[in-house]
Design a protein around this motif. Structure first.
Motif, PDB file in Angstrom:
ATOM      1  N   UNK A 144       0.860  -1.181   0.000  1.00 23.74           N
ATOM      2  CA  UNK A 144       0.000   0.000   0.000  1.00 23.74           C
ATOM      3  C   UNK A 144       0.894   1.228   0.000  1.00 23.74           C
ATOM      4  N   UNK A 145       0.680   2.078  -0.990  1.00 24.49           N
ATOM      5  CA  UNK A 145       1.498   3.286  -1.131  1.00 24.49           C
ATOM      6  C   UNK A 145       0.582   4.497  -1.049  1.00 24.49           C
ATOM      7  N   UNK A 146       0.704   5.241   0.024  1.00 22.59           N
ATOM      8  CA  UNK A 146      -0.103   6.443   0.222  1.00 22.59           C
ATOM      9  C   UNK A 146       0.614   7.662  -0.350  1.00 22.59           C
ATOM     10  N   UNK A 147      -0.175   8.699  -0.631  1.00 25.24           N
ATOM     11  CA  UNK A 147       0.417   9.937  -1.134  1.00 25.24           C
ATOM     12  C   UNK A 147       0.372  11.015  -0.063  1.00 25.24           C
ATOM     13  N   UNK A 148       1.537  11.297   0.487  1.00 28.26           N
ATOM     14  CA  UNK A 148       1.682  12.377   1.454  1.00 28.26           C
ATOM     15  C   UNK A 148       2.187  13.610   0.704  1.00 28.26           C
ATOM     16  N   UNK A 149       2.939  14.441   1.380  1.00 25.70           N
ATOM     17  CA  UNK A 149       3.484  15.668   0.799  1.00 25.70           C
ATOM     18  C   UNK A 149       4.479  16.255   1.793  1.00 25.70           C
ATOM     19  N   UNK A 150       5.404  17.062   1.288  1.00 24.67           N
ATOM     20  CA  UNK A 150       6.244  17.799   2.222  1.00 24.67           C
ATOM     21  C   UNK A 150       5.387  18.729   3.078  1.00 24.67           C
ATOM     22  N   UNK A 151       4.180  19.045   2.583  1.00 26.83           N
ATOM     23  CA  UNK A 151       3.260  19.891   3.356  1.00 26.83           C
ATOM     24  C   UNK A 151       2.698  19.164   4.570  1.00 26.83           C
ATOM     25  N   UNK A 152       2.953  17.864   4.677  1.00 23.75           N
ATOM     26  CA  UNK A 152       2.580  17.136   5.887  1.00 23.75           C
ATOM     27  C   UNK A 152       3.586  17.318   7.001  1.00 23.75           C
ATOM     28  N   UNK A 153       4.734  17.908   6.664  1.00 23.34           N
ATOM     29  CA  UNK A 153       5.799  18.115   7.649  1.00 23.34           C
ATOM     30  C   UNK A 153       6.067  19.589   7.928  1.00 23.34           C
ATOM     31  N   UNK A 154       5.875  20.425   6.918  1.00 22.04           N
ATOM     32  CA  UNK A 154       6.105  21.858   7.074  1.00 22.04           C
ATOM     33  C   UNK A 154       4.975  22.626   6.397  1.00 22.04           C
ATOM     34  N   UNK A 155       4.811  23.873   6.763  1.00 22.48           N
ATOM     35  CA  UNK A 155       3.909  24.761   6.032  1.00 22.48           C
ATOM     36  C   UNK A 155       4.754  25.488   4.998  1.00 22.48           C
ATOM     37  N   UNK A 156       4.456  25.273   3.748  1.00 19.56           N
ATOM     38  CA  UNK A 156       5.268  25.844   2.681  1.00 19.56           C
ATOM     39  C   UNK A 156       5.193  27.365   2.685  1.00 19.56           C
ATOM     40  N   UNK A 157       6.347  27.991   2.532  1.00 17.81           N
ATOM     41  CA  UNK A 157       6.395  29.445   2.481  1.00 17.81           C
ATOM     42  C   UNK A 157       5.664  29.948   1.240  1.00 17.81           C
ATOM     43  N   UNK A 158       4.817  30.946   1.433  1.00 18.87           N
ATOM     44  CA  UNK A 158       4.114  31.551   0.311  1.00 18.87           C
ATOM     45  C   UNK A 158       2.683  31.104   0.145  1.00 18.87           C
ATOM     46  N   UNK A 159       2.259  30.096   0.934  1.00 14.38           N
ATOM     47  CA  UNK A 159       0.860  29.666   0.890  1.00 14.38           C
ATOM     48  C   UNK A 159       0.304  29.640   2.307  1.00 14.38           C
ATOM     49  N   UNK A 160      -1.024  29.593   2.402  1.00 17.56           N
ATOM     50  CA  UNK A 160      -1.660  29.564   3.716  1.00 17.56           C
ATOM     51  C   UNK A 160      -1.744  28.131   4.237  1.00 17.56           C
ATOM     52  N   UNK A 161      -1.353  27.925   5.482  1.00 18.29           N
ATOM     53  CA  UNK A 161      -1.502  26.615   6.109  1.00 18.29           C
ATOM     54  C   UNK A 161      -2.965  26.349   6.409  1.00 18.29           C
ATOM     55  N   UNK A 255      13.689  17.384  -4.185  1.00 17.85           N
ATOM     56  CA  UNK A 255      14.801  18.186  -4.690  1.00 17.85           C
ATOM     57  C   UNK A 255      15.645  18.820  -3.599  1.00 17.85           C
ATOM     58  N   UNK A 256      15.481  18.308  -2.374  1.00 18.62           N
ATOM     59  CA  UNK A 256      16.250  18.841  -1.245  1.00 18.62           C
ATOM     60  C   UNK A 256      15.554  19.944  -0.468  1.00 18.62           C
ATOM     61  N   UNK A 257      14.284  20.220  -0.808  1.00 17.25           N
ATOM     62  CA  UNK A 257      13.557  21.324  -0.173  1.00 17.25           C
ATOM     63  C   UNK A 257      13.618  21.271   1.355  1.00 17.25           C
ATOM     64  N   UNK A 258      13.517  20.084   1.900  1.00 18.61           N
ATOM     65  CA  UNK A 258      13.431  19.939   3.359  1.00 18.61           C
ATOM     66  C   UNK A 258      14.765  20.028   4.092  1.00 18.61           C
ATOM     67  N   UNK A 259      15.866  20.166   3.355  1.00 16.15           N
ATOM     68  CA  UNK A 259      17.150  20.242   4.060  1.00 16.15           C
ATOM     69  C   UNK A 259      17.392  21.616   4.678  1.00 16.15           C
ATOM     70  N   UNK A 260      16.657  22.623   4.216  1.00 17.63           N
ATOM     71  CA  UNK A 260      16.846  23.976   4.743  1.00 17.63           C
ATOM     72  C   UNK A 260      15.822  24.289   5.823  1.00 17.63           C
TER      73      UNK A 260
END
Length: 260
Positions: A144-161, A255-260
């Motif tokens: 079973x492969x679910x679809x998460x997102x980096x948005x499940x770990x951080x609130x992306x800059x530039x959008x509303x959480x 692409x490394x987004x979460x390393x910063x």
């Protein structure tokens, strides 16, 4: 047979891909089919669904389609029943169907808007996993492969959480909860957490706000937005024998987004 073929060959496997009529779901379905799997395409978008099914059959793939809504338990059950009737088993579920971001501040988000995102992204994924899981439990085998997102770990800059971020954090929790229950039965439950990919919804989002595109791209160490095909390898890894001892893991492809 080479070690690569032995690990990643899906010949004889049967897969269900939700949200498979276009975008990432269509790419996932084709990836599994190219690896040898028989694939059921599930979507509520009739025209795109039938077009994708026809294209895959013309390419020589063994596939079927089912028109339905993942939030309707009876429709998901009917789909799985038809898969079992045709193929006799279900080996892989790609829980891809979902809804995008309601980009509003929390104080301007209606309860209806909130519930719609949660219902589709969380409840729909649970329904599909539950029904597919029952079949996998019978054979003590499944992916079973679910679809998460980096948005499940951080609130992306530039959008509303908001509801989208909460729904993806819930998918991470669901993935771990199901893995803890079913790993002992040889069922691998994992998730993919994409970063910024050039899917149709994101293209529309960036087109409406070019400044946000530049902001997001500058936050990616790799320096570019990804194309959907760049998720194919991760999907195949989690669907195959290569990930036999991987349980409850959320793999970031960003692409490394979460390393910063």
């Amino acid at each position: 047979m080479t070690i690569v073929n032995e690990l990643f060959d899906l010949t004889g496997e049967v897969a269900l891909v939700t949200g498979a009529s276009k975008g990432l779901g269509k790419m996932f379905a084709n990836t599994l089919a190219k690896a040898g799997a028989k694939v059921c395409l599930f979507s509520f978008e009739k025209d795109d669904l039938l077009r994708t099914e026809q294209e895959m059959k013309e390419a020589g793939y063994d596939c079927m389609s089912f028109l339905g809504d993942i939030t309707h338990e009876d429709e998901v059950q009917q789909c799985v029943d038809e898969i079992i009737a045709r193929y006799g088993k279900l080996d892989i579920l790609v829980n891809n169907a979902g809804i995008g971001r309601c980009n509003k501040t929390p104080d301007n988000t209606s309860l209806q808007e909130w519930e719609r995102v949660i219902d589709i992204n969380v409840n729909g994924s649970f329904i599909c996993a539950k029904i597919a899981g029952k079949e996998m439990l019978k054979r003590k085998k499944g992916k079973i492969i679910n679809m998460s997102s980096i948005s499940g770990k951080v609130i992306n800059k530039g959008v509303h959480g908001g509801s989208y971020d909460v729904s993806k954090a819930a998918i991470d929790g669901l993935t771990k909860a199901l893995a803890s229950e079913w790993a002992q039965y040889n069922i691998n439950v994992n998730a993919i957490a994409p970063g910024y990919f050039m899917t149709d919804p994101n293209k529309e989002f960036f087109k409406a706000d070019p400044g946000f595109y530049d902001l997001a791209k500058d936050l990616i160490p790799a320096g570019h937005m990804a194309e959907p095909e760049e998720l194919a390898g991760t999907l195949l890894y989690l669907a195959s024998k290569a990930s036999a001892y991987v349980h409850g893991t959320i793999i970031q492809v960003d692409g490394g987004y979460m390393v910063w």
